[in-house]
Structures are given as structure tokens and as C-alpha cells.
Scaffold this motif. Structure first.
Motif, PDB file in Angstrom:
ATOM      1  N   MET A  84     -47.098  24.737  10.338  1.00 58.23           N
ATOM      2  CA  MET A  84     -46.540  23.796  11.595  1.00 58.23           C
ATOM      3  C   MET A  84     -45.105  23.140  10.973  1.00 58.23           C
ATOM      4  O   MET A  84     -44.309  22.947  11.725  1.00 58.23           O
ATOM      5  CB  MET A  84     -47.425  22.891  11.828  1.00 58.23           C
ATOM      6  N   LEU A  85     -45.311  22.847   9.829  1.00 66.00           N
ATOM      7  CA  LEU A  85     -44.190  22.088   9.006  1.00 66.00           C
ATOM      8  C   LEU A  85     -42.769  22.992   8.926  1.00 66.00           C
ATOM      9  O   LEU A  85     -41.734  22.471   9.578  1.00 66.00           O
ATOM     10  CB  LEU A  85     -44.549  21.420   7.849  1.00 66.00           C
ATOM     11  N   ILE A  86     -43.148  24.177   8.813  1.00 69.95           N
ATOM     12  CA  ILE A  86     -42.020  25.031   8.655  1.00 69.95           C
ATOM     13  C   ILE A  86     -41.628  25.421  10.073  1.00 69.95           C
ATOM     14  O   ILE A  86     -40.277  25.052  10.459  1.00 69.95           O
ATOM     15  CB  ILE A  86     -42.339  26.198   8.047  1.00 69.95           C
ATOM     16  N   ALA A  87     -42.407  25.452  11.083  1.00 69.33           N
ATOM     17  CA  ALA A  87     -41.990  25.654  12.612  1.00 69.33           C
ATOM     18  C   ALA A  87     -41.140  24.452  12.958  1.00 69.33           C
ATOM     19  O   ALA A  87     -40.174  24.747  13.590  1.00 69.33           O
ATOM     20  CB  ALA A  87     -43.215  26.019  13.562  1.00 69.33           C
ATOM     21  N   THR A  88     -41.671  23.332  12.465  1.00 68.19           N
ATOM     22  CA  THR A  88     -41.109  22.252  13.150  1.00 68.19           C
ATOM     23  C   THR A  88     -39.528  22.047  12.573  1.00 68.19           C
ATOM     24  O   THR A  88     -38.545  21.935  13.282  1.00 68.19           O
ATOM     25  CB  THR A  88     -41.844  20.944  12.612  1.00 68.19           C
ATOM     26  N   ALA A  89     -39.554  22.397  11.206  1.00 66.62           N
ATOM     27  CA  ALA A  89     -38.202  22.368  10.843  1.00 66.62           C
ATOM     28  C   ALA A  89     -37.371  23.376  11.340  1.00 66.62           C
ATOM     29  O   ALA A  89     -35.927  23.066  11.702  1.00 66.62           O
ATOM     30  CB  ALA A  89     -38.417  22.978   9.219  1.00 66.62           C
ATOM     31  N   LYS A  90     -37.796  24.544  11.517  1.00 70.30           N
ATOM     32  CA  LYS A  90     -36.920  25.656  12.546  1.00 70.30           C
ATOM     33  C   LYS A  90     -36.722  24.920  13.724  1.00 70.30           C
ATOM     34  O   LYS A  90     -35.240  25.229  14.047  1.00 70.30           O
ATOM     35  CB  LYS A  90     -37.781  26.953  12.436  1.00 70.30           C
ATOM     36  N   ALA A  91     -37.575  24.637  14.384  1.00 68.34           N
ATOM     37  CA  ALA A  91     -37.275  24.080  15.813  1.00 68.34           C
ATOM     38  C   ALA A  91     -36.041  23.048  15.801  1.00 68.34           C
ATOM     39  O   ALA A  91     -35.371  22.769  16.414  1.00 68.34           O
ATOM     40  CB  ALA A  91     -38.510  23.608  16.310  1.00 68.34           C
ATOM     41  N   THR A  92     -36.081  22.014  14.611  1.00 60.88           N
ATOM     42  CA  THR A  92     -35.377  20.913  14.643  1.00 60.88           C
ATOM     43  C   THR A  92     -33.884  21.530  14.328  1.00 60.88           C
ATOM     44  O   THR A  92     -33.006  21.251  15.201  1.00 60.88           O
ATOM     45  CB  THR A  92     -35.830  19.977  13.588  1.00 60.88           C
ATOM     46  N   LEU A  93     -33.810  22.464  13.669  1.00 58.79           N
ATOM     47  CA  LEU A  93     -32.635  23.096  13.463  1.00 58.79           C
ATOM     48  C   LEU A  93     -31.975  23.766  14.735  1.00 58.79           C
ATOM     49  O   LEU A  93     -30.696  23.698  15.016  1.00 58.79           O
ATOM     50  CB  LEU A  93     -32.566  24.257  12.348  1.00 58.79           C
ATOM     51  N   VAL A  94     -32.631  24.385  15.474  1.00 60.11           N
ATOM     52  CA  VAL A  94     -32.307  25.006  16.644  1.00 60.11           C
ATOM     53  C   VAL A  94     -31.731  23.879  17.526  1.00 60.11           C
ATOM     54  O   VAL A  94     -30.700  24.124  18.105  1.00 60.11           O
ATOM     55  CB  VAL A  94     -33.662  25.856  17.285  1.00 60.11           C
ATOM     56  N   LEU A  95     -32.586  22.680  17.805  1.00 58.44           N
ATOM     57  CA  LEU A  95     -32.302  21.907  18.682  1.00 58.44           C
ATOM     58  C   LEU A  95     -31.079  21.196  18.399  1.00 58.44           C
ATOM     59  O   LEU A  95     -30.118  20.973  19.021  1.00 58.44           O
ATOM     60  CB  LEU A  95     -33.500  20.688  18.776  1.00 58.44           C
ATOM     61  N   LEU A  96     -30.684  20.919  16.829  1.00 60.99           N
ATOM     62  CA  LEU A  96     -29.675  19.978  16.418  1.00 60.99           C
ATOM     63  C   LEU A  96     -28.480  20.853  16.660  1.00 60.99           C
ATOM     64  O   LEU A  96     -27.338  20.273  17.421  1.00 60.99           O
ATOM     65  CB  LEU A  96     -30.008  19.463  15.160  1.00 60.99           C
ATOM     66  N   PHE A  97     -28.513  21.860  16.133  1.00 66.94           N
ATOM     67  CA  PHE A  97     -27.241  22.648  15.964  1.00 66.94           C
ATOM     68  C   PHE A  97     -26.905  23.749  17.200  1.00 66.94           C
ATOM     69  O   PHE A  97     -26.001  23.655  17.982  1.00 66.94           O
ATOM     70  CB  PHE A  97     -27.139  23.477  14.769  1.00 66.94           C
ATOM     71  N   PHE A  98     -27.961  24.655  17.465  1.00 65.54           N
ATOM     72  CA  PHE A  98     -27.666  25.723  18.710  1.00 65.54           C
ATOM     73  C   PHE A  98     -27.633  25.040  19.789  1.00 65.54           C
ATOM     74  O   PHE A  98     -26.833  25.082  20.855  1.00 65.54           O
ATOM     75  CB  PHE A  98     -28.685  26.761  18.552  1.00 65.54           C
ATOM     76  N   MET A  99     -28.526  23.777  20.065  1.00 65.89           N
ATOM     77  CA  MET A  99     -28.711  23.328  21.397  1.00 65.89           C
ATOM     78  C   MET A  99     -27.949  22.002  21.618  1.00 65.89           C
ATOM     79  O   MET A  99     -27.965  21.110  22.220  1.00 65.89           O
ATOM     80  CB  MET A  99     -30.172  22.873  21.788  1.00 65.89           C
ATOM     81  N   HIS A 100     -27.144  21.710  20.384  1.00 67.49           N
ATOM     82  CA  HIS A 100     -25.980  20.689  20.252  1.00 67.49           C
ATOM     83  C   HIS A 100     -26.528  19.417  20.440  1.00 67.49           C
ATOM     84  O   HIS A 100     -25.837  18.185  20.636  1.00 67.49           O
ATOM     85  CB  HIS A 100     -25.162  20.932  21.659  1.00 67.49           C
ATOM     86  N   LEU A 101     -28.027  19.030  20.338  1.00 70.52           N
ATOM     87  CA  LEU A 101     -28.348  17.810  20.301  1.00 70.52           C
ATOM     88  C   LEU A 101     -27.569  16.762  19.125  1.00 70.52           C
ATOM     89  O   LEU A 101     -27.514  15.532  19.492  1.00 70.52           O
ATOM     90  CB  LEU A 101     -29.918  17.587  19.889  1.00 70.52           C
ATOM     91  N   ARG A 102     -27.278  17.369  18.107  1.00 68.15           N
ATOM     92  CA  ARG A 102     -26.614  16.619  17.107  1.00 68.15           C
ATOM     93  C   ARG A 102     -25.495  15.984  17.549  1.00 68.15           C
ATOM     94  O   ARG A 102     -24.980  15.070  17.344  1.00 68.15           O
ATOM     95  CB  ARG A 102     -26.402  17.661  15.983  1.00 68.15           C
ATOM     96  N   TYR A 103     -24.770  16.479  18.644  1.00 71.59           N
ATOM     97  CA  TYR A 103     -23.497  16.115  19.147  1.00 71.59           C
ATOM     98  C   TYR A 103     -23.535  15.381  20.346  1.00 71.59           C
ATOM     99  O   TYR A 103     -22.519  15.055  20.875  1.00 71.59           O
ATOM    100  CB  TYR A 103     -22.456  17.068  19.124  1.00 71.59           C
ATOM    101  N   ASP A 104     -24.621  15.551  21.061  1.00 75.49           N
ATOM    102  CA  ASP A 104     -24.799  15.005  22.547  1.00 75.49           C
ATOM    103  C   ASP A 104     -25.096  13.755  22.558  1.00 75.49           C
ATOM    104  O   ASP A 104     -25.401  13.132  21.510  1.00 75.49           O
ATOM    105  CB  ASP A 104     -25.515  15.878  23.330  1.00 75.49           C
ATOM    106  N   ARG A 105     -25.072  13.201  24.023  1.00 76.92           N
ATOM    107  CA  ARG A 105     -25.478  11.762  24.038  1.00 76.92           C
ATOM    108  C   ARG A 105     -27.181  11.500  23.663  1.00 76.92           C
ATOM    109  O   ARG A 105     -27.896  12.344  23.869  1.00 76.92           O
ATOM    110  CB  ARG A 105     -25.589  11.690  25.444  1.00 76.92           C
ATOM    111  N   PRO A 106     -27.602  10.700  23.138  1.00 79.51           N
ATOM    112  CA  PRO A 106     -28.973  10.377  22.967  1.00 79.51           C
ATOM    113  C   PRO A 106     -30.025  10.812  24.088  1.00 79.51           C
ATOM    114  O   PRO A 106     -30.936  10.946  23.690  1.00 79.51           O
ATOM    115  CB  PRO A 106     -28.903   8.936  22.254  1.00 79.51           C
ATOM    116  N   ILE A 107     -29.437  10.317  25.240  1.00 76.37           N
ATOM    117  CA  ILE A 107     -30.304  10.391  26.259  1.00 76.37           C
ATOM    118  C   ILE A 107     -31.073  11.582  26.360  1.00 76.37           C
ATOM    119  O   ILE A 107     -32.397  11.823  26.569  1.00 76.37           O
ATOM    120  CB  ILE A 107     -29.683  10.053  27.502  1.00 76.37           C
TER     121      ILE A 107
END
Ligand code: HEM
Ligand SMILES: [Cu+2]
Lengths: 121, 271, 564
Positions: free
Chosen positions: A58-81
Motif C-alpha cells: 500500500m505504501l508503494i501504491a500510495t507513493a505511485k499515486a502521489t506522483l501521478v497526482l502531483l505531476f501528471f495531474m498538475h496538483l503540484r502547480y494548481d490551486r490548493p482547492i
């Protein structure tokens, strides 16, 4: 971060893009890491860690998901909302799963395993 | 947060003719679309959340079933499929980037690659399903795989239903099988013998088919959306100032990937 | 800005726009309605279909009550028909009427107006929600004539997976209705976040919008779980998937967890918008600024969140573990706190106000009384030991009717009468309005208070036959239902009359200070001729009656009497 990405977009001859342009090398790095982590999780499943296997997976899956969210899905750059919306959904799922689990664990011993009159013989 | 504040690093010279009458500017419109999409993704998370809940409940109450039954899944194919989806996510991220940079041909190509990878995923999934189908490793009532030694016999008779009197009996014809199954006093829960397969293996396959099935439906919807985006991109409908549909399709596609990232270890890599 | 101008939105005398360009006559023809993206028209279309559902559900209710005049068999309907009848009554009232009710009709109409926006964020999605509602309702209606469901609106397994009625179609209908609800909520959240004009800060938003916002949170976070529950139920029936079927190794109690994870929050989807309506009305008709704005606003959000933590109080006697029952019982008591915060703030608003007993205010007073009883009896039911006795009796039926009917429907009627002049540009008969409100109040209490008594004596709900000892109660209850029916006929008649012959309404007939009253009645296609000036939404004392205009106008500062 914004500045560098901006610079890259500018270098590409574009300044008018809607949203944030993620630098190419960031995307490539994320992609590579995701594939590596997939390998890692398969390898980890081959090692007997007892009850920790699930946690590690689960830890590894969460790490992968976080990467997808932050970079592929732009959360890293978007508004916090946007991240808030997403995390809220996760919290509600966690609430649902944990209480249903708490409850069903408490009455599980009352169920008869294998009592399946509707199963084909 | 008030409407109209322009975040840095976002629109400047966006094309304005696409702005609907009730928005002030393209940025407000783009941000609204994105917020709407993320809220939609939140509902998707909760939709799958129900299945994750069912998974958690059955796995925690019947760990032996999950450990036993997951061996019937093909780990290699699962891992390959994970890699395929990750690659498709990557091409999708590149596609959004291409749209932002106004590279139309690259955009069409990358969207095409994403669709192709999605088709590849479905193909592999289809192979797996076919194998399960042939072996009878199916859900609930359709499970008919021959698992050597049979579990100890259990009482299969139900207590007689007391006949209702007179008019109170339902006129709706009774169902083939009535509700049954909670514990009755005096019947010990039967533990699994070390030699045979555990009881209720079909529950694992019910969970497996539900989760991968719902995910598969999402993949198909994603492919349709991606193909539509390809057509629109080919027509040159998108520009650095207007790419909301591509961006939102991308978000949806990444979510499909995200869910698989969890399904893979939960279903294939149980220990 | 002078008084007249702001009162009429610059539309000349009285602010009535019936003879001029307005959203009703901006485009003509049936197609211009069916394909409209105007939130006001969509709101009106929702109003029509939702009231029709209410009518249909009401017919079923009257039939059920008529059967219950006598304890034994009845020539009116067989026992099976009775089961189908209460299921359809419940399912129609809940999924077709109360859940979309206030947000989709009144909310759609006034939300952008109150915000000072031109439309909701996604007008096309808004229209799609409407058609999803129509599609879902059609499926549900088709299921009615092809083997009407007899499971109760809760679709509990394993009965729902074994009955030979058309569960799949009904459940598919509810699934589609769920999407309609989700998209409405999504649209409203984005609108509130992104389309507030300059000056409209979060804490200048009318409380109705806070109510709608809280509702939308629940719609978004809870409805998908209903969706998956219903999909699983369909899979169970169509494919024999076995997740909830004990005969296949599944767990039927888990179904109840799934169902109530949505359906308890759903009762707040019903009541939060109603509370929002009351917050508007109570200030306007007390001619006094709302008391405790922040508390009322924040309690909406608190209710939205807490509503997710109490679903197990429906499962106290369903095989749920003692531990969860204790936790859920405790949390159920907690959820009463924010509700009470609202009630006390409304009372404080009325305190020393000059209360104007117009029709909408009569509904506010009814609401306070009836919701008070409904909420407090919820606490009885939330107490573990008491619920073991009261569960599945008429006490529960009375409880939820006091909250859903006494709360939501009454507030809906209040809001409908309040915004009616704005929606259609015409006034209704005040005299008949008050008669209608009175009949509904009397009829309602006669019908349902009796059921509290009967239930506490142990009368089981959902039962065709009953013990002769309950006959008097059932008779009284049925008489109440007839009074109620008459009340609704009266309301329908004078509202329809008002549509055709009503006196033209001024822009601001009640002296409300929220932005929709600055638009003409009915509003123009684009809502406002000029951008309205955002001020304090509850500054109602700044508006006074002007006989020349025939409505309320804003006082200029010089006219403000000292110490008002
Ligand atoms: C103070 C707030 C409330 C409390 C403490 C409360 C508590 C309860 C409890 C404990 C039950 C379960 C009774 C049983 O089945 O034995 C119940 C049932 C019910 N409540 Fe409430 N409630 C509250 C507000 C509401 C509201 C606002 C609504 C709707 C607008 C509502 C609608 C219902 C419905 C529909 C049922 C019956 C469901 C069924 O079994 O068919 N309640 N309530
Ligand atoms: Cu509840």
C-alpha cells in the motif's frame, strides 16, 4: 517551480498557454520512477514480510499515486482547492471503509463460512 | 479566491471568443472547468470506494479465501498491464503538454498512443477474463471450478417456512431460493481444513470481477473520450489558450490509472 | 443609488416586467424551453416535474391511508398491492421529490440571482441534470407498470434480491436520478466558488446559499456510494454476484452499511436547503436582521460533515455490533447540536421583530414547530435502548414525516410562496394562501401526531393488517390525511389562478435585501439589467413599503429613522 516552468514555456516560444506547462524532464522522471516502483512492488510481494506485506504494497501504491497526482495531474502547480477536494474524497472513503470494517469484524464470527445453499453443486 | 484574481503562470493571451457569456474571462472558465472535473473525480473515488470497502470487509473476514484464490490470477500479466497503463498516463501527460505548447500533430499522435495503450490493456485483460471463464473461476452463483478436495459437508436444508394463513400470503410467486444464511444457534463455525481449499472462494472472484469490471468500463469510456479528443485536435480546435477538454480528459485518464495502481497489488499481490 | 432605482432594477414603475422582455417571453416556443440553458427556465421545468411527482406520491399516500381505515382485508387493495403502494410512495417522495426538491427547483432559480451571477457555472450540464432526472423518473415509472417493487424504498437485501418484482428497473432509475443529483451539486459548488462577482464575499452570501453549499457537499460525497450500492444490487440480481447474498457467502448487513452511508446524509440533502429557505424568510418577515449569521452559516457545514458519521443509527437492531451501535448513538446526539444552533438563532431573529404573518411566514412558524418535534423525536430514536422498542413502528414513520414533511415540504412551500412573485411576476391570493397554510398545518398534525402515539404503543409500520386496538388512531390519521389533501388542492387552485389572473407583482413584494429582489419580476434573460450592488443580504430594515411603487424600496440614508 513556477518560474522555471515558465521559462521553459517561454523557451518553447509560447507564453499564452492555459495552465502550467510541466517540464519534459519532470514528466520523464516521474514515468521512470513509476515503472521502477511497479517492479519494486512485485519484488516485495515475493518476500515474506508477514503482516507487513500489505502495508508495504500500500505504501508503494500510495507513493505511485502521489506522483501521478502531483505531476501528471498538475496538483503540484494548481490551486490548493483541487487537492482539498481530492483529499476530502479520500477521507470519506477512509471513514466508510474503517467503520464498515470495524462493525463487520465484530459480527463476522456469527456468519457460517461455506453456508451457501445457492451455490452450484 | 474571488473570481477574477489571475494566478501567476496561467492565461494571459488566451483566445477570448470561446468564453461563455456568464464567465468574465478564459481563466475563470478554465479554472471552473477544472474544479468541476476534480469534484467529478471525487465522486469517482467514492464510487470505487464502495468496492474497496467490500474488498476490505471480505478480505479481513476471510483472509484465507483471498490468499488461496489470488494464486489463480496471473501476476505477470497484471504487472505488464500496470506498466501499460503507466505508459498511457505518461503519453497523456505529454499530450496535455503538447496542447499547451500548441503542437497539434504531436497532440494527435500522443492521444493516439494513449488510445492504443488503453486498447492493449483491455486486450490483456480480455485474455485474463477468458482464462477465468474457461476454468469456471467466476463470481457467486456461476463459480464452478473444480477445486480438489471438497470442503466438509454443511447443512444444506433450510428450516421450513411457516405457511401463512389466508389472505396474508403473498400473491407474488415465491422466489426460487429464499433468504438464508446467518448463523443459527448451535451451529459452530466450521474452520478450514489444512488440506482443502477454503470455503467461499467465489467471494474473491466476485470482488475481482466487480473491481476490474468497473475499472474496465472506465477504460472503455476513457478510450471513447480520448478518440473524440483526437478528432477535435485533428480539426485544430485546441490552442494554447483553449485546451480545457483535453486537460479534463487527461485528468479522467490519470484517475483510471490511479485506481489500477491500487487494484494491482490488492488483487494480484496478496500474501 | 436612489430608492426607486434600486428597488426596481431600473425597470420603471413597480419593477414588474410581465409586459416587457423577461426570461419567460425572451424566446418563444416549446423548443426554446426544452433546450434552454437558462437556469431560471430549468428551475421552472424542475418545479413542474417535481410537483407532479409530489402529486403522484400524494395519490399513493391517500390510497394507503384509505386502506388503513379498517384493520382487516380491504376491497381497495390486496396485501401485495399495499406493499407495492408504500414502496412507490416512499421511493417517489424521496428520490423524485424531496431530494431534488428545493435545490433543483428553487435553488436553480435563485442561486445565480442571489449571487449576482448571470447563470450557473455549467449551464449545459444543468440541462443534462434535468434530463437525467427525466430519464431516471421514466425508468422508475416504467418499473411501476411492469411489476412494481415491494421492497420498501430501502431495497434491503436479501429480500430485494429474491422478490419477483421489477427491482432492476427501479434501481436503475434511482441510479440515474443519483447522477442528476450529483451534477446539480457539482454545478452549484463550482458556481459558488467561481462566479461570485466582486464584493460578494463568502460571508456576504445569503444563508440559503450556505445551505445549498452544504447540501452540495453531501450530494457529491454521498451519492456515489448510493450509486455503487445500486450497481451491486443490480449485479446481484442480474448476475448473481453474491456480495450481499448470504446464500452465496455474502453479507446482507453490509448492504445496510452501504445504503445508509448515503441515505442518512441524504436526509440532510433534504433538510439543509429547507433550513436555508427558513433563514431567508425568518429575517424578511420579522423585518429584522438575521441573528447569528456566522453560526447559521457554519452550522450548515457542520451538519453536512456530521451527517456522515451517524448512519449506523438505522442499524441498531439489524445485527450491527454493540460497539458500533454505541458510537453511532453518541454521534447521533451530536448532530442535533448544529440543528439546534440554527433553531435558536431563528428564534432570536424573531425576538422583538415586527412579525408579518404573510403566507410564507406562516410556513416558517409551522416549520419551527414541526421540525422541533421531528428533531427531538430523532433523539428518542437515537437512544439505543429506546430504539429497540420504537424501531420499525409508526413512531419512526411519524418522526421522519415530521422532519421530511414538517421540515422540508413546509419550507419548500414557504419558499415557493416567497419566490413565486419573482418567478412568475404575479401575486397569489393572500387570503387563500393563509387558509392553505392552516389546512396543511392542521391536517399534518392530525395525520402524524397520532402516529407517534400509536407507534409508542407498538404499532408496526409497513403492515397491511393491524390490531383492532389501533383502529381509532388509524381512522384519525386518515382523516388528517384527507384534510391535508384538501389543503393541497386549495394551494394548487389559487397558485394556478395566480398564474393566469394574479395581480402583477412588484420587484420586491416582501422587502427582501438579497440580490434577486433587485431584478425585475420576472427577471430578464440575463438576470440583471445592470450589475447589482452587493450589500448586507439581511439589511431588510433599509427597505420600506412604498404605496406609489406597490412594493418595497430602499430608503436613502437621509430617510432612515434614528434608532430603527
Ligand atoms: C436531529 C436530527 C435527527 C435525529 C437525531 C434522527 C434520528 C433518527 C433515527 C435514530 C432513526 C432510526 C429509527 C429507526 O429506524 O429505528 C431515524 C429514522 C429516519 N429519519 Fe431521522 N433523525 C434526525 C433528522 C432527520 C431528518 C432531518 C430527516 C429528513 C429530512 C430524517 C429522516 C429520517 C427517515 C426517512 C428515517 C427512516 C428511515 C427508514 O427506516 O425508512 N431524520 N432518524
Ligand atoms: Cu438517519
Amino acid at each position: 517551480m513556477r518560474e522555471t516552468a515558465h521559462a521553459e514555456a517561454a523557451a518553447a516560444g509560447q507564453t499564452a498557454a492555459v495552465g502550467h506547462v510541466v517540464p519534459l524532464r519532470v514528466l520523464v522522471a516521474v514515468w521512470g520512477t513509476l515503472l521502477a516502483l511497479t517492479g519494486l512492488t512485485v519484488a516485495a510481494a515475493g518476500v515474506d514480510l508477514g503482516s507487513y506485506n500489505l502495508g508495504v504494497a500500500m505504501l508503494i501504491a500510495t507513493a505511485k499515486a502521489t506522483l501521478v497526482l502531483l505531476f501528471f495531474m498538475h496538483l503540484r502547480y494548481d490551486r490548493p482547492i483541487l487537492a482539498i477536494v481530492f483529499v476530502t474524497a479520500l477521507l470519506f472513503v477512509a471513514l466508510f471503509v474503517s467503520i464498515a470494517l470495524l462493525d463487520s469484524n465484530a459480527y463476522a464470527h456469527q456468519l457460517i463460512p461455506g453456508y451457501g445453499p445457492a451455490l452450484p453443486k | 479566491m474571488a473570481a477574477g484574481t489571475t494566478g501567476e503562470g496561467t492565461v494571459a493571451g488566451a483566445r477570448t471568443h470561446r468564453v461563455a457569456h456568464h464567465f468574465d474571462n478564459a481563466e475563470q472558465q478554465f479554472e471552473s472547468g477544472k474544479l468541476g472535473m476534480w469534484i467529478f473525480l471525487a465522486t469517482e473515488i467514492l464510487l470505487f470506494g464502495g468496492l474497496f470497502c467490500a474488498y476490505a470487509v471480505y478480505r479481513s473476514n476471510h483472509p484465507e479465501v483471498f490468499i488461496y484464490a489470488h494464486r489463480f490470477l496471473d501476476k505477470t500479466l497484471g504487472a505488464i498491464n500496470t506498466a501499460v497503463l503507466i505508459c498511457s498516463s505518461f503519453t497523456m501527460a505529454l499530450a496535455v503538454r503538447a496542447a499547451q505548447l500548441g503542437r497539434r500533430r504531436q497532440l494527435v499522435g500522443l492521444l493516439g498512443a494513449t488510445v492504443a495503450l488503453a486498447a492493449c490493456f483491455l486486450g490483456i485483460k480480455g485474455l485474463e477474463y477468458e482464462k477465468k471463464w474457461k476454468e469456471g473461476l467466476l463470481w457467486g452463483a456461476h463459480f464452478h471450478a473444480k477445486l480438489a478436495p471438497a470442503p466438509p459437508a454443511l447443512p444444506q436444508t433450510l428450516p421450513p417456512v411457516p405457511a401463512a394463513a389466508g389472505e396474508e400470503r403473498s400473491l407474488i410467486p415465491p422466489a426460487a431460493i429464499g433468504p438464508a444464511g446467518l448463523a443459527r444457534p448451535g451451529q459452530p463455525a466450521v474452520a478450514e481444513g489444512p488440506e482443502g481449499p477454503p470455503h467461499d472462494v467465489q467471494v474473491f472472484f466476485a470482488v475481482y470481477f466487480l473491481m476490474t469490471g468497473l475499472h474496465g468500463v472506465h477504460v472503455i469510456i476513457g478510450m471513447a473520450l480520448l478518440s473524440w479528443m483526437m478528432v477535435r485536435a485533428g480539426r485544430g480546435e485546441f490552442s494554447p489558450g483553449y485546451l480545457t477538454p483535453v486537460d479534463l480528459t487527461g485528468l479522467y485518464w490519470h484517475l483510471v490509472d490511479l485506481i489500477w495502481i491500487f487494484l494491482f497489488p490488492l488483487l494480484y499481490l496478496i500474501r | 443609488m436612489t430608492g426607486i432605482e434600486s428597488a426596481t432594477g431600473g425597470f420603471g414603475s413597480g419593477g414588474n416586467a410581465l409586459g416587457r422582455d423577461n426570461y419567460l417571453n425572451h424566446e418563444r416556443g416549446i423548443k426554446s424551453w426544452l433546450l434552454t440553458r437558462d437556469h431560471k427556465r430549468i428551475g421552472v421545468m424542475y418545479l413542474v416535474v417535481i410537483l407532479s411527482s409530489f402529486f403522484l406520491g400524494g395519490i399513493f399516500a391517500e390510497l394507503i391511508r384509505t386502506k388503513l381505515l379498517t384493520p382487516g382485508n380491504s376491497a381497495l387493495m390486496k396485501a401485495d398491492t399495499y406493499n407495492q403502494m408504500f414502496t412507490l410512495h416512499g421511493a417517489i417522495m424521496i428520490f423524485l421529490f424531496v431530494i431534488p426538491g428545493i435545490p433543483a427547483s428553487l435553488g436553480n432559480f435563485v442561486l445565480p440571482l442571489m449571487l449576482g451571477a448571470k447563470d450557473v457555472a455549467f449551464p449545459r450540464l444543468n440541462l443534462a441534470s434535468f434530463y437525467l432526472w427525466v430519464g431516471g423518473a421514466t425508468l422508475a415509472l416504467v418499473s411501476m407498470v411492469t411489476g412494481a417493487v415491494d421492497t420498501g424504498w430501502t431495497f434491503y437485501t436479501p429480500y430485494s434480491t429474491t422478490t419477483n418484482t421489477n427491482v432492476i428497473l427501479m434501481v436503475a432509475g434511482v441510479f440515474v436520478l443519483g447522477f442528476s443529483s450529483i451534477f446539480t451539486g457539482l454545478n452549484f459548488v463550482v458556481t459558488i466558488h467561481k462566479l461570485r462577482p466582486a464584493g460578494m464575499t463568502w460571508f456576504r452570501m445569503p444563508l440559503f446559499l450556505w445551505g445549498i453549499y452544504g447540501t452540495a457537499i453531501i450530494q457529491i460525497m454521498a451519492t456515489p456510494v448510493l450509486g455503487i450500492t445500486l450497481l451491486l444490487l443490480i449485479a446481484e440480481r442480474a448476475l448473481g454476484i453474491g456480495i450481499f447474498d448470504p446464500a452465496l457467502g455474502g453479507d446482507p448487513v453490509l448492504f445496510q452499511h452501504f445504503f445508509w452511508f448515503y441515505s442518512h446524509p441524504a436526509v440532510y440533502i433534504m433538510i439543509l436547503p429547507a433550513m436555508g429557505v427558513i433563514s431567508e424568510l425568518v429575517s424578511v418577515f420579522s423585518r429584522k436582521h438575521i441573528f447569528g449569521y456566522t453560526f447559521i452559516a457554519m452550522s450548515s457545514i457542520a451538519i453536512a460533515v456530521l451527517s456522515f458519521l451517524v448512519w449506523g443509527h438505522h442499524m441498531f437492531v439489524a445485527g450491527q455490533s454493540t460497539l458500533s451501535s454505541m458510537i453511532f448513538s453518541f454521534l447521533t446526539f451530536m448532530v442535533a447540536i448544529p440543528s439546534a444552533v440554527k433553531v435558536f438563532n431563528w428564534l432570536a431573529t424573531m425576538y422583538k421583530g415586527s412579525i408579518w404573518l404573510a403566507t410564507p411566514m406562516l410556513y416558517v412558524l409551522s416549520f419551527l414547530f414541526l421540525f422541533g418535534i421531528g428533531g427531538l423525536t430523532g433523539l428518542f430514536l437515537g437512544a439505543l435502548a429506546v430504539d429497540v422498542h420504537l424501531h420499525d413502528t409508526y413512531f419512526v414513520v411519524a418522526h421522519f414525516h415530521y422532519v421530511m414533511f414538517g421540515g422540508t415540504v413546509i419550507a419548500f412551500l414557504g419558499g415557493l410562496h416567497y419566490w413565486w412573485p419573482k418567478m412568475f411576476g404575479r401575486m397569489y391570493s393572500e387570503f387563500w394562501g393563509r387558509i392553505g397554510a392552516l389546512l396543511v398545518f392542521v391536517g399534518f398534525n392530525t395525520t402524524f401526531f397520532t402516529q407517534f402515539v400509536m407507534g409508542s404503543h407498538g404499532a408496526p409500520r409497513r403492515s397491511y393488517h393491524y390490531q383492532p386496538q389501533f383502529e381509532a388512531y388509524h381512522r384519525l390519521s386518515t382523516i388528517g390525511a384527507y384534510i391535508l389533501g384538501v389543503g393541497f388542492v386549495v394551494i394548487a387552485v389559487y397558485l394556478i389562478h395566480s398564474l393566469l389572473r394574479g395581480r402583477p407583482a412588484p420587484a420586491n413584494p416582501w422587502g427582501g435585501a438579497t440580490l434577486e429582489w433587485q431584478a425585475s419580476s420576472p427577471p430578464p434573460h440575463d438576470n440583471f439589467a445592470s450589475t447589482p450592488a452587493v450589500g448586507d443580504p439581511y439589511d431588510v430594515e433599509a427597505w420600506t413599503w412604498d404605496g406609489a411603487v406597490g412594493g418595497f424600496v430602499r430608503r436613502t440614508p437621509a430617510e432612515q429613522p434614528a434608532g430603527s
